[in-house]
Write a protein that holds these residues in place. Structure first.
Motif, PDB file in Angstrom:
ATOM      1  N   ASP A  88     -59.009  -0.638  -9.514  1.00 29.86           N
ATOM      2  CA  ASP A  88     -60.205  -0.316 -10.526  1.00 29.86           C
ATOM      3  C   ASP A  88     -61.248  -1.380 -10.362  1.00 29.86           C
ATOM      4  O   ASP A  88     -62.378  -1.250 -10.454  1.00 29.86           O
ATOM      5  CB  ASP A  88     -59.906  -0.108 -11.912  1.00 29.86           C
ATOM      6  CG  ASP A  88     -59.246   1.311 -12.066  1.00 29.86           C
ATOM      7  OD1 ASP A  88     -59.411   2.005 -11.092  1.00 29.86           O
ATOM      8  OD2 ASP A  88     -58.890   1.640 -13.255  1.00 29.86           O
ATOM      9  N   PRO A  92     -66.994   0.930  -5.680  1.00 32.78           N
ATOM     10  CA  PRO A  92     -66.902   2.058  -4.972  1.00 32.78           C
ATOM     11  C   PRO A  92     -67.978   2.387  -4.067  1.00 32.78           C
ATOM     12  O   PRO A  92     -67.645   2.862  -2.875  1.00 32.78           O
ATOM     13  CB  PRO A  92     -66.540   3.354  -6.066  1.00 32.78           C
ATOM     14  CG  PRO A  92     -67.159   2.797  -6.967  1.00 32.78           C
ATOM     15  CD  PRO A  92     -66.974   1.248  -7.391  1.00 32.78           C
ATOM     16  N   ARG A  96     -67.198   2.678  -0.210  1.00 35.82           N
ATOM     17  CA  ARG A  96     -67.514   3.875   0.503  1.00 35.82           C
ATOM     18  C   ARG A  96     -68.373   3.300   1.830  1.00 35.82           C
ATOM     19  O   ARG A  96     -68.350   4.004   2.974  1.00 35.82           O
ATOM     20  CB  ARG A  96     -68.499   4.781  -0.256  1.00 35.82           C
ATOM     21  CG  ARG A  96     -68.793   5.950   0.400  1.00 35.82           C
ATOM     22  CD  ARG A  96     -69.468   7.020  -0.547  1.00 35.82           C
ATOM     23  NE  ARG A  96     -70.041   8.040   0.046  1.00 35.82           N
ATOM     24  CZ  ARG A  96     -69.832   9.379   0.150  1.00 35.82           C
ATOM     25  NH1 ARG A  96     -69.042   9.693  -0.867  1.00 35.82           N
ATOM     26  NH2 ARG A  96     -70.396  10.269   0.790  1.00 35.82           N
ATOM     27  N   SER A 321     -60.929  12.223  -5.999  1.00 31.45           N
ATOM     28  CA  SER A 321     -61.319  11.215  -5.364  1.00 31.45           C
ATOM     29  C   SER A 321     -60.856  11.071  -4.070  1.00 31.45           C
ATOM     30  O   SER A 321     -61.209  10.740  -2.940  1.00 31.45           O
ATOM     31  CB  SER A 321     -61.322   9.805  -6.088  1.00 31.45           C
ATOM     32  OG  SER A 321     -61.977   9.900  -7.216  1.00 31.45           O
ATOM     33  N   TRP A 395     -66.495  -6.089  -3.677  1.00 31.37           N
ATOM     34  CA  TRP A 395     -65.744  -5.350  -4.267  1.00 31.37           C
ATOM     35  C   TRP A 395     -65.541  -5.446  -5.915  1.00 31.37           C
ATOM     36  O   TRP A 395     -64.819  -4.785  -6.287  1.00 31.37           O
ATOM     37  CB  TRP A 395     -64.494  -5.275  -3.539  1.00 31.37           C
ATOM     38  CG  TRP A 395     -64.743  -4.688  -2.111  1.00 31.37           C
ATOM     39  CD1 TRP A 395     -65.647  -4.300  -1.191  1.00 31.37           C
ATOM     40  CD2 TRP A 395     -63.664  -4.842  -1.100  1.00 31.37           C
ATOM     41  NE1 TRP A 395     -65.453  -3.947  -0.065  1.00 31.37           N
ATOM     42  CE2 TRP A 395     -64.326  -4.233   0.105  1.00 31.37           C
ATOM     43  CE3 TRP A 395     -62.273  -5.334  -1.001  1.00 31.37           C
ATOM     44  CZ2 TRP A 395     -63.616  -4.164   1.222  1.00 31.37           C
ATOM     45  CZ3 TRP A 395     -61.490  -5.112   0.261  1.00 31.37           C
ATOM     46  CH2 TRP A 395     -62.272  -4.711   1.526  1.00 31.37           C
ATOM     47  N   ARG A 424     -68.323   9.689  -7.597  1.00 30.26           N
ATOM     48  CA  ARG A 424     -68.560   8.544  -7.971  1.00 30.26           C
ATOM     49  C   ARG A 424     -67.016   7.526  -8.264  1.00 30.26           C
ATOM     50  O   ARG A 424     -66.974   6.426  -8.363  1.00 30.26           O
ATOM     51  CB  ARG A 424     -69.514   8.142  -8.882  1.00 30.26           C
ATOM     52  CG  ARG A 424     -70.477   8.597  -8.346  1.00 30.26           C
ATOM     53  CD  ARG A 424     -71.896   8.135  -9.263  1.00 30.26           C
ATOM     54  NE  ARG A 424     -72.019   6.863  -9.479  1.00 30.26           N
ATOM     55  CZ  ARG A 424     -72.939   6.383 -10.262  1.00 30.26           C
ATOM     56  NH1 ARG A 424     -73.604   7.052 -11.325  1.00 30.26           N
ATOM     57  NH2 ARG A 424     -72.929   5.065 -10.318  1.00 30.26           N
ATOM     58  N   ARG A 425     -66.075   8.459  -8.379  1.00 35.27           N
ATOM     59  CA  ARG A 425     -64.728   7.613  -8.966  1.00 35.27           C
ATOM     60  C   ARG A 425     -64.329   7.027  -7.680  1.00 35.27           C
ATOM     61  O   ARG A 425     -64.595   7.190  -6.750  1.00 35.27           O
ATOM     62  CB  ARG A 425     -63.657   8.890  -9.172  1.00 35.27           C
ATOM     63  CG  ARG A 425     -64.029   9.489 -10.530  1.00 35.27           C
ATOM     64  CD  ARG A 425     -62.917  10.435 -11.015  1.00 35.27           C
ATOM     65  NE  ARG A 425     -63.326  11.272 -11.857  1.00 35.27           N
ATOM     66  CZ  ARG A 425     -62.839  12.544 -12.187  1.00 35.27           C
ATOM     67  NH1 ARG A 425     -61.616  12.851 -11.580  1.00 35.27           N
ATOM     68  NH2 ARG A 425     -63.268  13.265 -13.237  1.00 35.27           N
ATOM     69  N   ARG A 426     -63.260   6.010  -7.853  1.00 32.02           N
ATOM     70  CA  ARG A 426     -62.771   5.128  -6.878  1.00 32.02           C
ATOM     71  C   ARG A 426     -61.817   5.717  -6.071  1.00 32.02           C
ATOM     72  O   ARG A 426     -60.712   5.927  -6.362  1.00 32.02           O
ATOM     73  CB  ARG A 426     -62.309   3.792  -7.364  1.00 32.02           C
ATOM     74  CG  ARG A 426     -63.409   3.002  -8.209  1.00 32.02           C
ATOM     75  CD  ARG A 426     -62.911   1.923  -9.044  1.00 32.02           C
ATOM     76  NE  ARG A 426     -63.744   1.168  -9.765  1.00 32.02           N
ATOM     77  CZ  ARG A 426     -64.509   1.547 -10.661  1.00 32.02           C
ATOM     78  NH1 ARG A 426     -64.515   2.643 -11.296  1.00 32.02           N
ATOM     79  NH2 ARG A 426     -65.321   0.418 -10.952  1.00 32.02           N
ATOM     80  N   TRP A 427     -62.287   6.420  -4.687  1.00 34.14           N
ATOM     81  CA  TRP A 427     -61.506   7.248  -3.878  1.00 34.14           C
ATOM     82  C   TRP A 427     -60.404   6.308  -3.561  1.00 34.14           C
ATOM     83  O   TRP A 427     -59.183   6.880  -3.336  1.00 34.14           O
ATOM     84  CB  TRP A 427     -62.186   7.849  -2.786  1.00 34.14           C
ATOM     85  CG  TRP A 427     -62.415   6.975  -1.914  1.00 34.14           C
ATOM     86  CD1 TRP A 427     -63.786   6.394  -1.567  1.00 34.14           C
ATOM     87  CD2 TRP A 427     -61.843   6.750  -0.402  1.00 34.14           C
ATOM     88  NE1 TRP A 427     -63.739   5.669  -0.455  1.00 34.14           N
ATOM     89  CE2 TRP A 427     -62.659   5.625   0.151  1.00 34.14           C
ATOM     90  CE3 TRP A 427     -60.608   7.420  -0.108  1.00 34.14           C
ATOM     91  CZ2 TRP A 427     -61.995   5.116   1.535  1.00 34.14           C
ATOM     92  CZ3 TRP A 427     -60.065   6.648   1.186  1.00 34.14           C
ATOM     93  CH2 TRP A 427     -61.006   5.830   2.030  1.00 34.14           C
ATOM     94  N   TRP A 428     -60.174   5.148  -3.155  1.00 30.47           N
ATOM     95  CA  TRP A 428     -59.161   4.456  -2.858  1.00 30.47           C
ATOM     96  C   TRP A 428     -58.040   4.411  -4.044  1.00 30.47           C
ATOM     97  O   TRP A 428     -56.950   4.624  -3.421  1.00 30.47           O
ATOM     98  CB  TRP A 428     -59.443   3.046  -2.293  1.00 30.47           C
ATOM     99  CG  TRP A 428     -58.108   2.196  -1.696  1.00 30.47           C
ATOM    100  CD1 TRP A 428     -57.340   1.399  -2.395  1.00 30.47           C
ATOM    101  CD2 TRP A 428     -57.922   2.405  -0.485  1.00 30.47           C
ATOM    102  NE1 TRP A 428     -56.403   1.116  -1.503  1.00 30.47           N
ATOM    103  CE2 TRP A 428     -56.660   1.627  -0.494  1.00 30.47           C
ATOM    104  CE3 TRP A 428     -58.170   3.350   0.661  1.00 30.47           C
ATOM    105  CZ2 TRP A 428     -55.629   1.558   0.679  1.00 30.47           C
ATOM    106  CZ3 TRP A 428     -57.263   2.940   1.765  1.00 30.47           C
ATOM    107  CH2 TRP A 428     -56.056   2.298   1.795  1.00 30.47           C
TER     108      TRP A 428
END
Length: 438
Positions: A88, A92, A96, A321, A395, A424-428
């Motif tokens: 977290d 993002p 991205r 995500s 990051w 917009r959520r953190r896809w990783w």
């Protein structure tokens, strides 16, 4: 197998008996009742009592590791908290941007040739670049990571592959102990959970599995559908790119992990008419459950009730995500190569061996050559310049780093589908959660 009922007896590999759950409702029963079905492989009696040899190819995928995938209860929450809190911290927007530029740089490598293997040249490489960058992994580790993880999934010389992967992760942990940086590996080390080196090693193995193999399969399986199924391929030339529809279909019919979600009964239990013995592997077939005849429908677009993300306490809490990462990869490729087509008939495509994943061996395509966009600012390779910094200071999310006086935020409750900020959520983060849900 459905002739047996909701479950069927199988051998995952020679000498590794298990019960495969093929019914959608029965799968939910297993996934949602941790008081009866444990994720801890130390309950696997055949392995503990020597009936399954340690060098059996099933072992690296099923053996106990002190990580969030193979633990229950409070220990699961502690390890999961360290992972989610660290991930977290990733901004993002910065991440991205790196993924998009990496995708363009990979496409630049083959766009002028008129042909490519979209698995080897694109879907497999992109998640690895992201892992190396995000976790501060030196570029020379790349080949070791690929060989190790692929060998474990394929079951080809799996014991050697597991040893190679473990050695690479040990080296990464040692490197980050000496020289921490703005990367997830270093953040895990600094977390209040106070992970040991062994726990660090196995969280990284988990995250590598989450961020590479399943994601490459989702990208490749989505592209295969778009390029081979007339329901999707027919609309590409018309300017409509039904990527989301193709991902829905792939997650139903060809989930990246076809069979996994291994559980172990904590006691002898009568389950759907079958007596399951304590400590025997119960494997959820996500693919079979998704294609349960009672669920078959002609309309899968927009239907997210599949089990590709698992369910229950180990289910993926950020599947939207995870989809975003695959969508970006697919849309970027189709935008750059709008006339791409399969180079062989769809029925000639080959699938990799192994009981757990649904993974293409290759995805050959052809297309009219286009010029590379040489102005791209990022051109990732497995041999980055030695002076390129590990990680990326951008990051760091705009909130304090965890400390011994800052307890981890609760992370065991999945978000509802309407919560959060959508794309917009953190896809990783979701890639890690995807793997942990298996």
């Amino acid at each position: 197998m459905r002739l047996y009922g909701p479950t069927a007896p199988v051998e995952l590999y020679p000498g590794v008996p298990a019960t495969l759950v093929t019914s959608y409702e029965a799968a939910l029963d297993v996934l949602r009742t941790p008081e009866t079905f444990s994720k801890d492989p130390r309950r696997w009696r055949d392995l503990m009592e020597g009936r399954v040899a340690p060098d059996n190819p099933a072992v690296p995928m099923m053996m106990y590791r002190p990580n969030a995938l193979f633990t229950d209860g409070e220990e699961h929450r502690r390890l999961r908290g360290a992972i989610t809190d660290s991930l977290d911290r990733v901004d993002p927007i910065a991440l991205r941007g790196y993924v998009e530029r990496s995708a363009d740089a990979l496409i630049d490598r083959f766009c002028e040739t008129g042909e490519a293997d979209l698995l080897a040249d694109y879907a497999r490489a992109l998640p690895l670049f992201v892992f190396n960058q995000l976790f501060g992994s030196p570029p020379e580790f790349g080949d070791r990571l690929v060989r190790g993880m692929s060998g474990i999934f394929d079951g080809v010389d799996a014991e050697k592959a597991n040893a190679e992967l473990t050695e690479a992760m040990i080296d990464l942990v040692a490197l980050k102990r000496r020289k921490p940086g703005p990367d997830v590996t270093s953040w895990l080390m600094a977390h209040p959970a106070q992970l040991t080196d062994e726990e660090m090693l196995h969280q990284l193995v988990l995250l590598l599995g989450a961020g590479t193999e399943p994601q490459q399969n989702l990208i490749a399986n989505g592209l295969r559908l778009l390029l081979s199924d007339e329901r999707f391929a027919g609309s590409l030339s018309g300017g409509s790119l039904p990527v989301e529809d193709a991902l829905d279909e792939a997650l139903w019919t060809d989930p990246p992990m076809a069979n996994y979600g291994v559980h172990y009964p904590v006691r002898d239990v009568d389950f759907r008419g079958v007596r399951l013995r304590e400590g025997t592997p119960v494997v959820v077939s996500f693919a079979a459950a998704n294609n349960d005849p009672t669920l078959v429908s002609d309309q899968r677009s927009g239907n997210r009730a599949h089990l590709a993300w698992s369910a229950g306490p180990h289910g993926c809490p950020a599947q939207n995500s995870a989809r975003l990462g695959a969508s970006v990869a697919i849309e970027r490729l189709l935008d750059r190569l709008p006339e791409v087509e399969l180079a062989v008939p769809p029925e000639e495509l080959q699938w990799r061996p192994g009981p757990f994943h649904r993974a293409l061996a290759a995805l050959p395509v052809r297309f009219p050559p286009v010029a590379a966009e040489s102005h791209r600012s990022v051109r990732p390779t497995l041999s980055r310049p030695s002076d390129e910094p590990s990680g990326d200071s951008r990051w760091n999310a705009p909130h304090p780093a965890p400390s011994v006086s800052t307890p981890p935020a609760p992370t065991s409750t999945a978000r509802t589908s309407g919560s959060g900020s959508g794309e917009r959520r953190r896809w990783w983060s979701s890639l890690a959660r995807l793997w942990r849900g298996r």
